[in-house]
Design an enzyme around this catalytic site. Structure first.
Site, PDB file in Angstrom:
ATOM      1  N   GLY A   1      25.906 -50.354   1.934  1.00  0.00           N
ATOM      2  CA  GLY A   1      26.417 -51.536   2.629  1.00  0.00           C
ATOM      3  C   GLY A   1      25.194 -52.333   3.055  1.00  0.00           C
ATOM      4  O   GLY A   1      24.174 -51.745   3.424  1.00  0.00           O
TER       5      GLY A   1
ATOM      6  N   HIS B   1      19.532 -54.939   7.080  1.00  0.00           N
ATOM      7  CA  HIS B   1      20.018 -53.573   6.865  1.00  0.00           C
ATOM      8  C   HIS B   1      20.475 -53.492   5.413  1.00  0.00           C
ATOM      9  O   HIS B   1      21.556 -53.966   5.061  1.00  0.00           O
ATOM     10  CB  HIS B   1      21.176 -53.299   7.838  1.00  0.00           C
ATOM     11  CG  HIS B   1      21.748 -51.916   7.722  1.00  0.00           C
ATOM     12  ND1 HIS B   1      21.734 -51.011   8.753  1.00  0.00           N
ATOM     13  CD2 HIS B   1      22.358 -51.279   6.691  1.00  0.00           C
ATOM     14  CE1 HIS B   1      22.294 -49.885   8.365  1.00  0.00           C
ATOM     15  NE2 HIS B   1      22.693 -50.024   7.112  1.00  0.00           N
TER      16      HIS B   1
ATOM     17  N   ASP C   1      30.660 -49.936  15.375  1.00  0.00           N
ATOM     18  CA  ASP C   1      29.702 -50.806  14.678  1.00  0.00           C
ATOM     19  C   ASP C   1      29.910 -52.277  15.011  1.00  0.00           C
ATOM     20  O   ASP C   1      29.052 -53.110  14.723  1.00  0.00           O
ATOM     21  CB  ASP C   1      29.832 -50.605  13.164  1.00  0.00           C
ATOM     22  CG  ASP C   1      28.819 -49.602  12.660  1.00  0.00           C
ATOM     23  OD1 ASP C   1      27.678 -49.629  13.149  1.00  0.00           O
ATOM     24  OD2 ASP C   1      29.163 -48.790  11.800  1.00  0.00           O
TER      25      ASP C   1
ATOM     26  N   ARG D   1      30.394 -42.204  14.956  1.00  0.00           N
ATOM     27  CA  ARG D   1      30.293 -43.592  14.500  1.00  0.00           C
ATOM     28  C   ARG D   1      31.697 -44.005  14.023  1.00  0.00           C
ATOM     29  O   ARG D   1      32.290 -43.328  13.183  1.00  0.00           O
ATOM     30  CB  ARG D   1      29.330 -43.684  13.325  1.00  0.00           C
ATOM     31  CG  ARG D   1      29.264 -45.081  12.767  1.00  0.00           C
ATOM     32  CD  ARG D   1      29.109 -45.100  11.287  1.00  0.00           C
ATOM     33  NE  ARG D   1      28.930 -46.466  10.806  1.00  0.00           N
ATOM     34  CZ  ARG D   1      28.667 -46.773   9.561  1.00  0.00           C
ATOM     35  NH1 ARG D   1      28.531 -45.820   8.667  1.00  0.00           N
ATOM     36  NH2 ARG D   1      28.535 -48.022   9.192  1.00  0.00           N
TER      37      ARG D   1
HETATM   38  P1  ADP Z   1      24.638 -45.919   3.087  1.00  0.00           P
HETATM   39  O1  ADP Z   1      24.175 -45.183   4.323  1.00  0.00           O
HETATM   40  O2  ADP Z   1      25.210 -47.294   3.350  1.00  0.00           O
HETATM   41  O3  ADP Z   1      25.453 -45.102   2.149  1.00  0.00           O
HETATM   42  P2  ADP Z   1      21.828 -45.898   2.434  1.00  0.00           P
HETATM   43  O4  ADP Z   1      21.258 -46.580   3.620  1.00  0.00           O
HETATM   44  O5  ADP Z   1      21.632 -44.425   2.309  1.00  0.00           O
HETATM   45  O6  ADP Z   1      23.353 -46.272   2.237  1.00  0.00           O
HETATM   46  O7  ADP Z   1      21.199 -46.622   1.136  1.00  0.00           O
HETATM   47  C1  ADP Z   1      21.561 -46.255  -0.152  1.00  0.00           C
HETATM   48  C2  ADP Z   1      20.830 -47.174  -1.110  1.00  0.00           C
HETATM   49  O8  ADP Z   1      19.410 -47.030  -0.907  1.00  0.00           O
HETATM   50  C3  ADP Z   1      21.097 -46.855  -2.579  1.00  0.00           C
HETATM   51  O9  ADP Z   1      21.292 -48.065  -3.300  1.00  0.00           O
HETATM   52  C4  ADP Z   1      19.790 -46.218  -3.023  1.00  0.00           C
HETATM   53  O10 ADP Z   1      19.540 -46.433  -4.388  1.00  0.00           O
HETATM   54  C5  ADP Z   1      18.800 -46.995  -2.188  1.00  0.00           C
HETATM   55  N1  ADP Z   1      17.490 -46.335  -2.142  1.00  0.00           N
HETATM   56  C6  ADP Z   1      17.156 -45.151  -1.594  1.00  0.00           C
HETATM   57  N2  ADP Z   1      15.850 -44.883  -1.837  1.00  0.00           N
HETATM   58  C7  ADP Z   1      15.358 -45.924  -2.559  1.00  0.00           C
HETATM   59  C8  ADP Z   1      14.082 -46.250  -3.129  1.00  0.00           C
HETATM   60  N3  ADP Z   1      13.043 -45.442  -3.014  1.00  0.00           N
HETATM   61  N4  ADP Z   1      13.956 -47.425  -3.791  1.00  0.00           N
HETATM   62  C9  ADP Z   1      15.012 -48.252  -3.934  1.00  0.00           C
HETATM   63  N5  ADP Z   1      16.230 -48.012  -3.434  1.00  0.00           N
HETATM   64  C10 ADP Z   1      16.410 -46.859  -2.751  1.00  0.00           C
END
Ligand code: ADP
Length: 349
Positions: A212, A208, A150, A93
């Site tokens: 991010g 999404h 992306d 990616r």
């Molecule tokens: P990235 O891949 O952009 O780092 P993710 O898609 O893994 O991010 O998302 C991370 C976010 O998802 C964080 O803010 C985390 O707190 C939130 N998150 C994960 N599980 C939950 C949940 N059960 N409820 C609310 N928010 C969640």
């Protein structure tokens, strides 16, 4: 390894991966393993599951392991698990393909140089994406490595959607709206005919919502616009990025507060958004669980801007037939999904 392909998503503090194994039919690839190293630079931990979802690794890595050491540790684990030979390629990616790269491309030294030129436009992601490629090029120069962008899925936008309203000489230097999260959106557009055929060729917005966050407007499975623009700072409020911001604020940071360009970059990429508003966390789970009024304000702002920008993309689409949620918050938080859906109820059932 025999007939395996490795897919990497290398970030600043995590290295996500999947290994696909060639199945019986020539073009059938089965997931052999997937997982991630989290906590790079602090307390790195390798977690992996096999194709059936069974945990096959959950190990603390020695030391703090920077990104380079994390990739070495992953390579070592993969060799032990799948054998040393037969890795036929690696897919990466890469956040920003700029104006020159849309479709996936085999990375050569020249391509890598071009992509490095885009690092200032995606400082949270691009350097880490490219460091993994460079490391593998060094170690295994003959192994084909493919970069998937992306920005690629968004490259069919209308001229007006791509436009940044600055003078032509600045636009000629590559200043245009690109959009991001395209690999995720392309996957969803591809899955809709199977998962929700009744909306797949209609007007759909995909939210999404992760660290991010962005929205993408799909018409007939194609991206027509996205809340991200020239960089991944625009649009929705994010974990540490502000989203849409009056450019006058940035001028003020330079002129009145006399911040340097580096300080402004750090502020905008790492200290704003949910973290900046709450004052203590960029993690939506912590904010939702907290009684702190600033945490509630951060969540309210997140919902408010998701609602506001969803409305503007629905206007571009001329209505809405379906809303899809994905990523950490979108997939896992029924509360956030409910609040955004309720706020957008006026758009239809
Ligand atoms: P990235 O891949 O952009 O780092 P993710 O898609 O893994 O991010 O998302 C991370 C976010 O998802 C964080 O803010 C985390 O707190 C939130 N998150 C994960 N599980 C939950 C949940 N059960 N409820 C609310 N928010 C969640």
């Amino acid at each position: 390894m025999s007939g395996h392909v490795l897919i990497l998503n290398a970030g600043s503090s995590s290295l996500k991966f999947r290994i696909y194994e060639l199945g019986d039919a020539a073009d059938s690839w089965n997931v052999a393993a997937g997982g991630q190293i989290e906590g790079i630079g602090t307390a790195p931990r390798l977690h992996a599951k096999d194709g059936a979802g069974k945990t096959i690794a959950d190990d603390r890595l020695a030391g703090k392991a920077d990104a380079r050491a994390a990739l070495d540790a992953l390579a070592k684990w993969l060799r032990t698990r799948f054998g040393a030979k037969g890795l036929v390629g690696v897919g990466h990616r890469v956040v920003h393909g700029g104006a020159s790269y849309a479709a996936p491309v085999v990375v050569t030294a020249r391509v890598l140089d071009d992509l490095r030129g885009l690092e200032p436009l995606a400082p949270l992601h691009q350097p880490y994406n490219l460091a993994g490629i460079a490391q593998l090029l060094e170690r295994l120069p003959d192994l084909p490595q493919v970069a998937c962008f992306d920005t690629g899925f968004h490259r069919g936008w209308s001229d007006v959607a791509e436009l940044v309203p600055v003078p032509a000489e600045i636009r000629r230097a590559g200043v245009q709206r690109y959009g991001f999260h395209g690999i995720s959106y392309e996957y969803i557009a591809g899955a809709l005919p199977r998962v929700a055929p009744e909306i797949a060729d209609k007007r759909v917005i995909v939210a999404h919502l992760g660290s991010g966050a962005s929205l993408c407007a799909l018409k007939n499975g194609k991206s027509v616009d996205c809340t991200f623009g020239f960089t991944a700072l625009d649009g929705l409020c994010m974990g540490t990025r502000p989203g849409a911001l009056d450019p006058g604020v940035v001028l003020h940071l330079f002129q009145a507060l006399e911040l340097s360009a580096k300080e402004v970059e750090t502020l905008l990429y790492k200290k704003c958004g949910l973290l900046g508003i709450s004052g203590f966390s960029n993690d939506m789970r912590e904010l939702l669980a907290s009684p702190d009024p600033n945490a509630m304000l951060a969540v309210d702002y997140f919902i408010y801007h998701a609602t506001k920008q969803l409305g503007s993309l629905a206007a571009i689409l001329g209505g809405l037939d379906g809303l899809v949620f994905t990523a950490g918050i979108g997939e896992n938080s029924p509360e956030i999904r409910r609040r955004i859906s309720e706020a957008c109820a006026w758009l239809g059932d």
